[in-house]
Design a protein around this motif. Structure first.
Motif, PDB file in Angstrom:
ATOM      1  N   ILE A   1      -2.159   6.986   1.561  1.00 25.84           N
ATOM      2  CA  ILE A   1      -2.390   8.344   1.503  1.00 25.84           C
ATOM      3  C   ILE A   1      -0.740   8.867   1.584  1.00 25.84           C
ATOM      4  O   ILE A   1      -0.305   9.757   0.642  1.00 25.84           O
ATOM      5  N   PRO A   2       0.031   8.526   2.589  1.00 26.17           N
ATOM      6  CA  PRO A   2       1.281   8.963   2.445  1.00 26.17           C
ATOM      7  C   PRO A   2       2.177   8.768   1.551  1.00 26.17           C
ATOM      8  O   PRO A   2       2.923   9.435   0.976  1.00 26.17           O
ATOM      9  N   GLY A   3       1.783   7.610   0.950  1.00 23.33           N
ATOM     10  CA  GLY A   3       2.531   7.180  -0.336  1.00 23.33           C
ATOM     11  C   GLY A   3       2.090   7.893  -1.521  1.00 23.33           C
ATOM     12  O   GLY A   3       2.950   8.208  -2.484  1.00 23.33           O
ATOM     13  N   PHE A   4       0.707   8.461  -1.735  1.00 18.30           N
ATOM     14  CA  PHE A   4       0.186   9.240  -2.817  1.00 18.30           C
ATOM     15  C   PHE A   4       1.131  10.522  -2.711  1.00 18.30           C
ATOM     16  O   PHE A   4       1.788  11.128  -3.655  1.00 18.30           O
ATOM     17  N   GLU A   5       1.287  10.996  -1.404  1.00 14.99           N
ATOM     18  CA  GLU A   5       1.902  12.393  -1.386  1.00 14.99           C
ATOM     19  C   GLU A   5       3.303  12.167  -1.505  1.00 14.99           C
ATOM     20  O   GLU A   5       4.084  13.268  -2.252  1.00 14.99           O
TER      21      GLU A   5
ATOM     22  N   LEU B   1       0.913  -1.129   0.103  1.00 12.86           N
ATOM     23  CA  LEU B   1      -0.093   0.002  -0.006  1.00 12.86           C
ATOM     24  C   LEU B   1       0.946   1.076   0.029  1.00 12.86           C
ATOM     25  O   LEU B   1       0.595   2.209  -0.571  1.00 12.86           O
ATOM     26  N   GLU B   2       1.992   1.174   0.589  1.00  9.13           N
ATOM     27  CA  GLU B   2       2.805   2.296   0.774  1.00  9.13           C
ATOM     28  C   GLU B   2       3.496   2.624  -0.406  1.00  9.13           C
ATOM     29  O   GLU B   2       3.809   3.853  -0.595  1.00  9.13           O
ATOM     30  N   GLU B   3       3.430   1.978  -1.300  1.00 11.04           N
ATOM     31  CA  GLU B   3       4.267   1.975  -2.661  1.00 11.04           C
ATOM     32  C   GLU B   3       3.033   2.274  -3.832  1.00 11.04           C
ATOM     33  O   GLU B   3       3.553   2.641  -4.950  1.00 11.04           O
ATOM     34  N   CYS B   4       1.822   2.288  -3.521  1.00  8.62           N
ATOM     35  CA  CYS B   4       0.898   2.181  -4.547  1.00  8.62           C
ATOM     36  C   CYS B   4       0.785   3.703  -5.329  1.00  8.62           C
ATOM     37  O   CYS B   4       0.616   3.886  -6.380  1.00  8.62           O
ATOM     38  N   GLY B   5       1.213   4.918  -4.508  1.00 10.16           N
ATOM     39  CA  GLY B   5       1.404   6.101  -5.253  1.00 10.16           C
ATOM     40  C   GLY B   5       2.539   6.104  -6.396  1.00 10.16           C
ATOM     41  O   GLY B   5       2.217   6.558  -7.508  1.00 10.16           O
ATOM     42  N   LYS B   6       3.409   5.429  -6.042  1.00  9.39           N
ATOM     43  CA  LYS B   6       4.577   5.229  -7.226  1.00  9.39           C
ATOM     44  C   LYS B   6       4.113   4.612  -8.031  1.00  9.39           C
ATOM     45  O   LYS B   6       4.283   4.969  -9.469  1.00  9.39           O
TER      46      LYS B   6
END
Length: 362
Positions: free
Chosen positions: A55-59, A24-29
């Protein structure tokens, strides 16, 4: 806890696929590979389960997004409506977060909005996250048809910790939905031979045969591990089978001929018993219908083993347990629906066999 052994990014000709812990933490990337402004469609419970980690990964990735919590049906009308919202908000990638319905809805919205789609499933109840098809319903919830797409989705991202903490009911439904492929491809036949079938269908069958064997051997252990929220190799393997492998089986045939009476029964239930079975999962309905499919395949001797396997995972075993009274009238409604399908041979012998097969769900 065992480390995931899958390659972190695997391509099957149906998009990028990753399943691992702490994804989940890497989904933004990952989403940023395909777009810079995401149109997120999420179920309420699914979003609550992932938002603090995702959300932190998106940011961090600089990914902009618009969030839309969705609890409706996967209908053409709603998909068009949300596609217009996607375009109005200048989003260039649709992201689905949730169960099978949200996965299908995200694909439909992306098709209307002419964007790519990334799916982040929070359960393994179906292979909907991976398949190039959406099951479409009326706004009221009756089955309408299947919308098949001529392209793959961009990516499927599966966080294994989320799956390990999902209620076992969803994992069990996914296991039986995956096992159904073998039984349904055999439709009307106790055995399959390459000489009698097209190569794509027979290839899908051999993959489904392997899938069935793996799930029978490791499915019960995976359910027990998920019951105790343990992320183990059994959970990893079953997740991969339920989503990726089963999705490939469906995509090989563009979702034609790899489903038969089990999934047609599902369609009939959603069409004629929409309210009665509204709380039943896709895989639960298909699983009960497999008793009919086995009988129609002239493999009634396999029913007891399947029943015991399902019972061990606390799955419904009858129409009544799905919420449908097994009256002769209701059986006749479903039987008539199946007779009109392309999966029932139009002969007196076939009709008689199907009539007897319907009783197997009682």
């Amino acid at each position: 806890m065992e480390k995931v052994t899958l390659d972190p990014a695997i391509k099957f000709g149906a998009g990028r696929y990753r399943q691992e812990k702490n994804l989940l933490e890497e989904c933004g990337k990952e989403i940023s590979r395909f777009g810079k402004r995401a149109f997120i469609i999420a179920g309420n419970r699914a979003w609550d389960a992932v938002k603090e980690r995702i959300i932190p990964g998106f940011e961090k990735a600089g990914l902009e997004y618009e969030l839309h919590l969705y609890g409706g049906k996967c209908s053409y009308e709603a998909a068009r409506e949300y596609a217009e919202k996607c375009k109005a908000e200048n989003c260039d990638e649709v992201v689905g977060i949730g169960g099978g319905l949200v996965m299908d809805f995200a694909k439909a919205v992306g098709e209307y909005a002419d964007t790519g789609v990334v799916n982040i499933p929070t359960s393994i109840a179906t292979c909907a996250a991976f398949t190039t098809m959406s099951v479409m319903y009326t706004p009221e919830g009756a089955k309408k048809d299947c919308w098949r797409f001529e392209h793959e989705i961009d990516a499927v991202l599966v966080d294994l910790q989320v799956i390990a903490e999902c209620p076992i009911r969803y994992a069990a439904a996914g296991i039986l939905d995956a096992m159904a492929k073998k039984i349904e491809i055999q439709n009307g036949k106790p055995k399959m031979y390459l000489s009698e079938n097209k190569i794509d269908l027979f290839s899908a069958y051999k993959m489904a045969e392997y899938t069935y064997e793996v799930l029978v051997e490791y499915g019960a252990q995976a359910i027990e591990d998920i019951r105790h929220k343990r992320l183990t190799k059994a959970v990893e393997d079953i997740t991969f089978i339920n989503i990726a492998v089963t999705g490939v089986i469906a995509n090989i045939t563009k979702s034609f001929s790899q489903s038969a009476l089990g999934h047609m029964m599902y369609d009939g239930v959603r069409t004629y018993f929409t309210k009665e079975a509204e709380h039943a999962l896709h895989g639960e309905i298909v699983a009960v219908a497999l008793f009919t499919q086995l009988y129609y395949n002239k493999l009634s001797e396999d029913k007891e083993a399947l029943r015991l396997f399902m019972k061990g995972m606390d799955m419904p075993l009858t129409l009544q347990e799905l919420g449908i009274e097994p009256t002769q009238k209701n059986l006749d409604i479903l039987e008539a629906y199946l007779i009109d399908s392309p999966y029932v041979e139009q002969s007196e012998e076939s009709f008689k066999l199907l009539h007897e097969a319907m009783k197997q769900m009682c």
